[in-house]
Design a protein around this motif. Sequence first.
Motif, PDB file in Angstrom:
ATOM      1  N   PHE A  47       0.858  -1.179   0.000  1.00  0.00           N
ATOM      2  CA  PHE A  47       0.000   0.000   0.000  1.00  0.00           C
ATOM      3  C   PHE A  47       0.894   1.227   0.000  1.00  0.00           C
ATOM      4  CE2 PHE A  47      -2.612   3.257   2.010  1.00  0.00           C
ATOM      5  CZ  PHE A  47      -3.823   3.102   1.361  1.00  0.00           C
ATOM      6  N   GLY A  48       0.970   1.938  -1.104  1.00  0.00           N
ATOM      7  CA  GLY A  48       1.810   3.124  -1.192  1.00  0.00           C
ATOM      8  C   GLY A  48       3.251   2.789  -0.876  1.00  0.00           C
ATOM      9  N   ASP A  49       3.847   3.517   0.064  1.00  0.00           N
ATOM     10  CA  ASP A  49       5.237   3.260   0.447  1.00  0.00           C
ATOM     11  C   ASP A  49       5.342   2.436   1.729  1.00  0.00           C
ATOM     12  OD1 ASP A  49       4.243   5.171   2.108  1.00  0.00           O
ATOM     13  OD2 ASP A  49       5.969   6.504   1.978  1.00  0.00           O
ATOM     14  N   ALA A  50       4.238   1.899   2.227  1.00  0.00           N
ATOM     15  CA  ALA A  50       4.251   1.070   3.434  1.00  0.00           C
ATOM     16  C   ALA A  50       4.827  -0.303   3.107  1.00  0.00           C
ATOM     17  CB  ALA A  50       2.846   0.918   3.993  1.00  0.00           C
ATOM     18  N   ASP A  51       5.334  -0.974   4.124  1.00  0.00           N
ATOM     19  CA  ASP A  51       5.945  -2.283   3.921  1.00  0.00           C
ATOM     20  C   ASP A  51       4.926  -3.296   3.407  1.00  0.00           C
ATOM     21  OD1 ASP A  51       8.361  -1.321   4.807  1.00  0.00           O
ATOM     22  OD2 ASP A  51       7.981  -1.890   6.881  1.00  0.00           O
ATOM     23  N   ARG A  52       4.056  -3.721   4.262  1.00  0.00           N
ATOM     24  CA  ARG A  52       3.024  -4.692   3.894  1.00  0.00           C
ATOM     25  C   ARG A  52       1.784  -4.432   4.720  1.00  0.00           C
ATOM     26  NH1 ARG A  52       3.990  -7.967  -0.205  1.00  0.00           N
ATOM     27  NH2 ARG A  52       6.121  -8.600  -0.444  1.00  0.00           N
ATOM     28  N   GLY A  53       0.627  -4.659   4.124  1.00  0.00           N
ATOM     29  CA  GLY A  53      -0.629  -4.539   4.839  1.00  0.00           C
ATOM     30  C   GLY A  53      -1.227  -5.913   5.053  1.00  0.00           C
ATOM     31  N   VAL A  54      -2.100  -6.030   6.021  1.00  0.00           N
ATOM     32  CA  VAL A  54      -2.763  -7.295   6.321  1.00  0.00           C
ATOM     33  C   VAL A  54      -4.210  -7.190   5.864  1.00  0.00           C
ATOM     34  CG1 VAL A  54      -3.435  -8.900   8.131  1.00  0.00           C
ATOM     35  CG2 VAL A  54      -1.263  -7.673   8.297  1.00  0.00           C
ATOM     36  N   VAL A  55      -4.654  -8.138   5.034  1.00  0.00           N
ATOM     37  CA  VAL A  55      -6.012  -8.145   4.514  1.00  0.00           C
ATOM     38  C   VAL A  55      -6.832  -9.132   5.325  1.00  0.00           C
ATOM     39  CG1 VAL A  55      -7.465  -8.628   2.525  1.00  0.00           C
ATOM     40  CG2 VAL A  55      -5.235  -7.567   2.204  1.00  0.00           C
ATOM     41  N   ARG A  56      -7.979  -8.660   5.847  1.00  0.00           N
ATOM     42  CA  ARG A  56      -8.914  -9.521   6.574  1.00  0.00           C
ATOM     43  C   ARG A  56     -10.299  -9.220   6.035  1.00  0.00           C
ATOM     44  NH1 ARG A  56      -8.349  -7.938  12.472  1.00  0.00           N
ATOM     45  NH2 ARG A  56      -7.984  -5.924  11.562  1.00  0.00           N
ATOM     46  N   GLY A  57     -10.763 -10.042   5.137  1.00  0.00           N
ATOM     47  CA  GLY A  57     -12.064  -9.811   4.522  1.00  0.00           C
ATOM     48  C   GLY A  57     -12.000  -8.573   3.646  1.00  0.00           C
ATOM     49  N   ILE A  85      -8.348  -3.738   5.277  1.00  0.00           N
ATOM     50  CA  ILE A  85      -6.898  -3.804   5.104  1.00  0.00           C
ATOM     51  C   ILE A  85      -6.280  -2.923   6.171  1.00  0.00           C
ATOM     52  CG2 ILE A  85      -4.970  -3.350   3.549  1.00  0.00           C
ATOM     53  CD1 ILE A  85      -6.992  -3.628   1.238  1.00  0.00           C
ATOM     54  N   ASP A  86      -5.332  -3.478   6.931  1.00  0.00           N
ATOM     55  CA  ASP A  86      -4.623  -2.724   7.962  1.00  0.00           C
ATOM     56  C   ASP A  86      -3.202  -2.495   7.476  1.00  0.00           C
ATOM     57  OD1 ASP A  86      -6.795  -2.716   9.759  1.00  0.00           O
ATOM     58  OD2 ASP A  86      -6.302  -4.759  10.359  1.00  0.00           O
ATOM     59  N   VAL A  87      -2.839  -1.215   7.317  1.00  0.00           N
ATOM     60  CA  VAL A  87      -1.536  -0.841   6.786  1.00  0.00           C
ATOM     61  C   VAL A  87      -0.698  -0.270   7.919  1.00  0.00           C
ATOM     62  CG1 VAL A  87      -0.342   0.562   5.081  1.00  0.00           C
ATOM     63  CG2 VAL A  87      -2.623  -0.313   4.585  1.00  0.00           C
ATOM     64  N   PRO A  88       0.477  -0.871   8.214  1.00  0.00           N
ATOM     65  CA  PRO A  88       1.310  -0.340   9.299  1.00  0.00           C
ATOM     66  C   PRO A  88       1.967   0.977   8.891  1.00  0.00           C
ATOM     67  CG  PRO A  88       2.397  -2.202   8.252  1.00  0.00           C
ATOM     68  CD  PRO A  88       1.043  -2.073   7.620  1.00  0.00           C
ATOM     69  N   THR A  89       1.975   1.923   9.812  1.00  0.00           N
ATOM     70  CA  THR A  89       2.681   3.183   9.631  1.00  0.00           C
ATOM     71  C   THR A  89       3.735   3.283  10.720  1.00  0.00           C
ATOM     72  OG1 THR A  89       1.083   4.396  10.973  1.00  0.00           O
ATOM     73  CG2 THR A  89       0.656   4.297   8.607  1.00  0.00           C
ATOM     74  N   ALA A  90       4.359   4.425  10.841  1.00  0.00           N
ATOM     75  CA  ALA A  90       5.442   4.576  11.818  1.00  0.00           C
ATOM     76  C   ALA A  90       4.963   4.388  13.254  1.00  0.00           C
ATOM     77  CB  ALA A  90       6.083   5.948  11.664  1.00  0.00           C
ATOM     78  N   THR A  91       3.752   4.857  13.584  1.00  0.00           N
ATOM     79  CA  THR A  91       3.303   4.807  14.977  1.00  0.00           C
ATOM     80  C   THR A  91       2.141   3.861  15.224  1.00  0.00           C
ATOM     81  OG1 THR A  91       1.837   6.678  14.584  1.00  0.00           O
ATOM     82  CG2 THR A  91       4.041   7.176  15.408  1.00  0.00           C
ATOM     83  N   ALA A  92       1.333   3.557  14.203  1.00  0.00           N
ATOM     84  CA  ALA A  92       0.141   2.720  14.417  1.00  0.00           C
ATOM     85  C   ALA A  92      -0.238   2.065  13.092  1.00  0.00           C
ATOM     86  CB  ALA A  92      -1.005   3.570  14.943  1.00  0.00           C
ATOM     87  N   PHE A  93      -1.503   1.749  12.948  1.00  0.00           N
ATOM     88  CA  PHE A  93      -2.033   1.184  11.713  1.00  0.00           C
ATOM     89  C   PHE A  93      -3.020   2.166  11.102  1.00  0.00           C
ATOM     90  CE2 PHE A  93      -0.527  -2.658  13.648  1.00  0.00           C
ATOM     91  CZ  PHE A  93      -0.155  -3.448  12.583  1.00  0.00           C
ATOM     92  N   THR A  94      -3.143   2.087   9.789  1.00  0.00           N
ATOM     93  CA  THR A  94      -4.140   2.871   9.071  1.00  0.00           C
ATOM     94  C   THR A  94      -5.123   1.894   8.458  1.00  0.00           C
ATOM     95  OG1 THR A  94      -2.543   4.592   8.561  1.00  0.00           O
ATOM     96  CG2 THR A  94      -4.528   4.514   7.208  1.00  0.00           C
ATOM     97  N   GLY A  95      -6.398   2.125   8.660  1.00  0.00           N
ATOM     98  CA  GLY A  95      -7.420   1.254   8.094  1.00  0.00           C
ATOM     99  C   GLY A  95      -7.723   1.658   6.658  1.00  0.00           C
ATOM    100  N   ALA A  96      -7.910   0.665   5.812  1.00  0.00           N
ATOM    101  CA  ALA A  96      -8.225   0.908   4.408  1.00  0.00           C
ATOM    102  C   ALA A  96      -9.230  -0.140   3.949  1.00  0.00           C
ATOM    103  CB  ALA A  96      -6.963   0.860   3.545  1.00  0.00           C
ATOM    104  N   THR A  97      -9.777   0.045   2.758  1.00  0.00           N
ATOM    105  CA  THR A  97     -10.684  -0.928   2.154  1.00  0.00           C
ATOM    106  C   THR A  97     -10.130  -1.346   0.806  1.00  0.00           C
ATOM    107  OG1 THR A  97     -12.017   0.727   1.028  1.00  0.00           O
ATOM    108  CG2 THR A  97     -12.680   0.145   3.276  1.00  0.00           C
ATOM    109  N   ASN A  98     -10.769  -2.312   0.189  1.00  0.00           N
ATOM    110  CA  ASN A  98     -10.330  -2.757  -1.134  1.00  0.00           C
ATOM    111  C   ASN A  98     -10.377  -1.636  -2.147  1.00  0.00           C
ATOM    112  OD1 ASN A  98      -9.777  -5.395  -0.368  1.00  0.00           O
ATOM    113  ND2 ASN A  98     -11.897  -6.023  -0.654  1.00  0.00           N
TER     114      ASN A  98
END
Length: 158
Positions: A128-138, A141-154
């Motif tokens: 997702f963008g310049d993030a390492d890897r996101g986790v897809v659950r249904g 999508i949870d994308v890790p950032t420097a301090t927390a996670f950012t929620g996203a959709t398909n």
Amino acid sequence: MKHLPKHLQPRWRYLAVAIESWPDTELDRKEFQRQLWYSAQNLLGDTGSSELDLSVVRFSYEGGDGEALVRTRRGEQSRARAAIACLDSVEDTPVGVRITGVGGTIRACEEKYMGRGREDPEQRQVTFGDADRGVVRGSRIDVPTATAFTGATNLDCE
């Protein structure tokens, strides 16, 4: 000590609760129970929360998703739903809770609303963008950032 006659025994209802948080959080049953009691006490006061008699019967949480089975007295389901809906964090971790159904027995509630015997949802990794890897659950999508996670959709990833 003798048992109470059947007509004097308390009647229970069971609420199936879906729990959602960030993928790297760890929640335990004891802390979830404590926050549930505080939520009911803050909403209904001491006497109101004691009338509900909320108790976590089953609890499972792993990888950001979880389920709980909460017991309450019969006739108090609507107030119990309100108290559970007021729960917004556990151990300073934000959580989302959703009541998936109400049953009269533990077994019926597990089979109908908690997906007893259901397969685990498929997880896959996405970039997702310049993030390492996101986790897809249904559809989430949870994308890790420097301090927390950012929620996203398909739709955000297309």
